[in-house]
Design a protein around this motif. Structure first.
Motif, short mmCIF file in Angstrom:
data_model
loop_
_atom_site.label_atom_id
_atom_site.label_comp_id
_atom_site.label_asym_id
_atom_site.label_seq_id
_atom_site.Cartn_x
_atom_site.Cartn_y
_atom_site.Cartn_z
N ILE A 137 55.40 -38.60 -90.46
CA ILE A 137 56.06 -37.29 -90.55
C ILE A 137 55.12 -36.34 -89.83
O ILE A 137 54.01 -36.08 -90.29
CB ILE A 137 56.28 -36.84 -92.00
CG1 ILE A 137 57.23 -37.80 -92.73
CG2 ILE A 137 56.84 -35.41 -92.05
CD1 ILE A 137 57.41 -37.50 -94.21
N CYS A 138 55.54 -35.89 -88.68
CA CYS A 138 54.68 -35.09 -87.81
C CYS A 138 54.81 -33.62 -88.18
O CYS A 138 55.88 -33.03 -88.08
CB CYS A 138 55.08 -35.30 -86.35
SG CYS A 138 54.08 -34.39 -85.16
N GLN A 139 53.71 -33.04 -88.63
CA GLN A 139 53.72 -31.61 -88.94
C GLN A 139 53.62 -30.80 -87.65
O GLN A 139 52.82 -31.12 -86.77
CB GLN A 139 52.56 -31.26 -89.88
CG GLN A 139 52.66 -31.94 -91.24
CD GLN A 139 51.60 -31.46 -92.21
OE1 GLN A 139 50.80 -30.57 -91.91
NE2 GLN A 139 51.58 -32.06 -93.40
N ILE A 140 54.45 -29.77 -87.56
CA ILE A 140 54.42 -28.85 -86.42
C ILE A 140 54.30 -27.44 -86.97
O ILE A 140 55.17 -26.98 -87.71
CB ILE A 140 55.69 -28.97 -85.55
CG1 ILE A 140 55.82 -30.36 -84.94
CG2 ILE A 140 55.70 -27.89 -84.47
CD1 ILE A 140 54.85 -30.65 -83.81
N ALA A 141 53.21 -26.75 -86.61
CA ALA A 141 52.97 -25.39 -87.09
C ALA A 141 53.16 -24.39 -85.96
O ALA A 141 52.94 -24.69 -84.79
CB ALA A 141 51.55 -25.28 -87.65
N ILE B 171 59.95 -34.46 -88.77
CA ILE B 171 59.15 -33.27 -88.49
C ILE B 171 59.05 -32.41 -89.74
O ILE B 171 60.07 -32.14 -90.39
CB ILE B 171 59.78 -32.43 -87.35
CG1 ILE B 171 59.90 -33.24 -86.05
CG2 ILE B 171 58.98 -31.14 -87.14
CD1 ILE B 171 58.58 -33.55 -85.37
N LEU B 172 57.83 -31.98 -90.09
CA LEU B 172 57.67 -30.99 -91.16
C LEU B 172 57.37 -29.66 -90.50
O LEU B 172 56.34 -29.49 -89.85
CB LEU B 172 56.53 -31.37 -92.11
CG LEU B 172 56.49 -30.51 -93.38
CD1 LEU B 172 57.62 -30.91 -94.34
CD2 LEU B 172 55.14 -30.63 -94.09
N ALA B 173 58.32 -28.72 -90.63
CA ALA B 173 58.22 -27.42 -89.96
C ALA B 173 57.40 -26.46 -90.81
O ALA B 173 57.76 -26.14 -91.93
CB ALA B 173 59.62 -26.86 -89.73
N LEU B 174 56.30 -25.97 -90.24
CA LEU B 174 55.37 -25.11 -90.97
C LEU B 174 55.09 -23.83 -90.20
O LEU B 174 55.10 -23.82 -88.96
CB LEU B 174 54.04 -25.84 -91.19
CG LEU B 174 54.09 -27.14 -92.00
CD1 LEU B 174 52.75 -27.84 -91.94
CD2 LEU B 174 54.51 -26.87 -93.44
N THR B 175 54.79 -22.78 -90.93
CA THR B 175 54.34 -21.55 -90.28
C THR B 175 52.91 -21.72 -89.77
O THR B 175 52.60 -21.38 -88.63
CB THR B 175 54.41 -20.37 -91.26
OG1 THR B 175 55.76 -20.19 -91.67
CG2 THR B 175 53.90 -19.09 -90.61
N GLY B 176 52.03 -22.28 -90.59
CA GLY B 176 50.65 -22.51 -90.20
C GLY B 176 49.69 -21.60 -90.95
O GLY B 176 50.01 -20.45 -91.26
#
Length: 297
Positions: free
Chosen positions: A74-78, A102-107
């Motif tokens: 599960i690829c995190q994308i910030a 994909i795990l959608a993150l603000t960061g």
């Protein structure tokens, strides 16, 4: 390319994921060693993207390395480090390399990390990133222009923190992420299971998207106190810290606590997201203690 995680979600299985950090350098050997020990015990392995704003290998590159060894990521994308062009390019690249989750993150904010003079981007945040993924999946880009070389088919998820002080804020944000297309949710570290129960019964019940409770391995009382002091929004109970402090083998006690929390989570939600920083190899033993059976991959 594997899609065991999406299939497990569709089948309503009890979901198990775990988190690994990419290398800080060019050698992925340790990351691979850890991830291989998780194979067969988790449906997918989360690969962090500049977590705590600390420099590490690209999450897309690290996820691709896992895929090459038969481990579903599960690829995190910030959103912190990329503008809209960069985000789209990385999402297309990830898909082209076989990454689907994909795990959608603000960061996390730059000030939390090791490059404090760097500039944040934050052109998007997690909800708008989820909407962007939905567009790419439908075959159009951010500007609603048709992509000539086929749409993507990404499986997007989002983060959630059931322990937020603002209940209305939590509900509003959760609903926005649902509307934006989140297909699963992984929570921050859970320390208050009463709040998780309340969240599941009052907010998460509006939809059947799976919630995975964040379970964190506490290695010692000192480790727990450090997290209380430096991780915003986390409040590890005094009783837990005392239990670790009084234990002859604090790490073993921490594993027991984590296993107890997994058992609790099984009664409340659809899965668990395991976090054991620098001790990821202990996750299978924690799952055994909790009575969680191996998965198929």
């Amino acid at each position: 390319m594997t899609e065991n995680f999406r299939q497990a979600v569709a089948e309503g299985q009890f979901l198990v994921t775990a988190e690994v950090a990419p290398p800080k350098g060019g050698n992925p050997v340790r990351m691979l060693e850890v991830a291989k020990q998780l194979k067969g015990r988790v449906h997918a392995v989360n690969v962090t993207d500049g977590s705590r704003a600390v420099l590490r290998m690209s999450s897309v590159a690290a996820s691709t390395i896992l895929l090459q060894h038969g481990i579903e990521p599960i690829c995190q994308i910030a959103c912190r480090d990329r503008n809209c062009i960069g985000l789209q390019a990385d999402l297309m690249g990830a898909y082209g390399l076989g990454i689907r989750n994909i795990l959608a993150l603000t960061g996390d904010p730059i000030k939390a990390g090791d490059h404090k003079k760097s500039k944040s981007v934050f052109e998007l945040e997690s909800v708008r990133l989820l909407k962007l993924i939905a567009k790419l999946n439908s075959g159009v880009d951010f500007n609603d222009k048709t992509m000539p070389d086929e749409p993507l088919n990404l499986f997007p998820g989002a983060a959630v923190d059931p322990q937020l002080k603002s209940w209305s804020g939590l509900q509003k944000r959760f609903e926005k992420k649902l509307e934006a297309g989140a297909q699963f949710f992984q929570s921050q570290m859970i320390t208050d299971f009463d709040k998780l129960d309340k969240f599941m019964n009052q907010i998460a019940c509006i939809d059947n998207k799976p919630i995975l409770a964040g379970i964190f391995l506490l290695k010692s009382a000192k480790n727990a106190q450090f997290i209380n002091n430096y991780v915003p929004g986390v409040n590890i109970p005094d009783a837990t810290i005392e239990r670790l402090a009084n234990a002859k083998e604090p790490l073993q006690e921490g594993m027991k606590i984590a296993a107890e929390q997994v058992k609790l989570a099984k009664t409340l939600c659809a899965g668990v997201h395991m976090m054991a920083v620098k001790k990821e190899e202990l996750i299978p033993e924690i799952l055994d203690l909790a009575g969680v059976e191996p998965v198929w991959n």
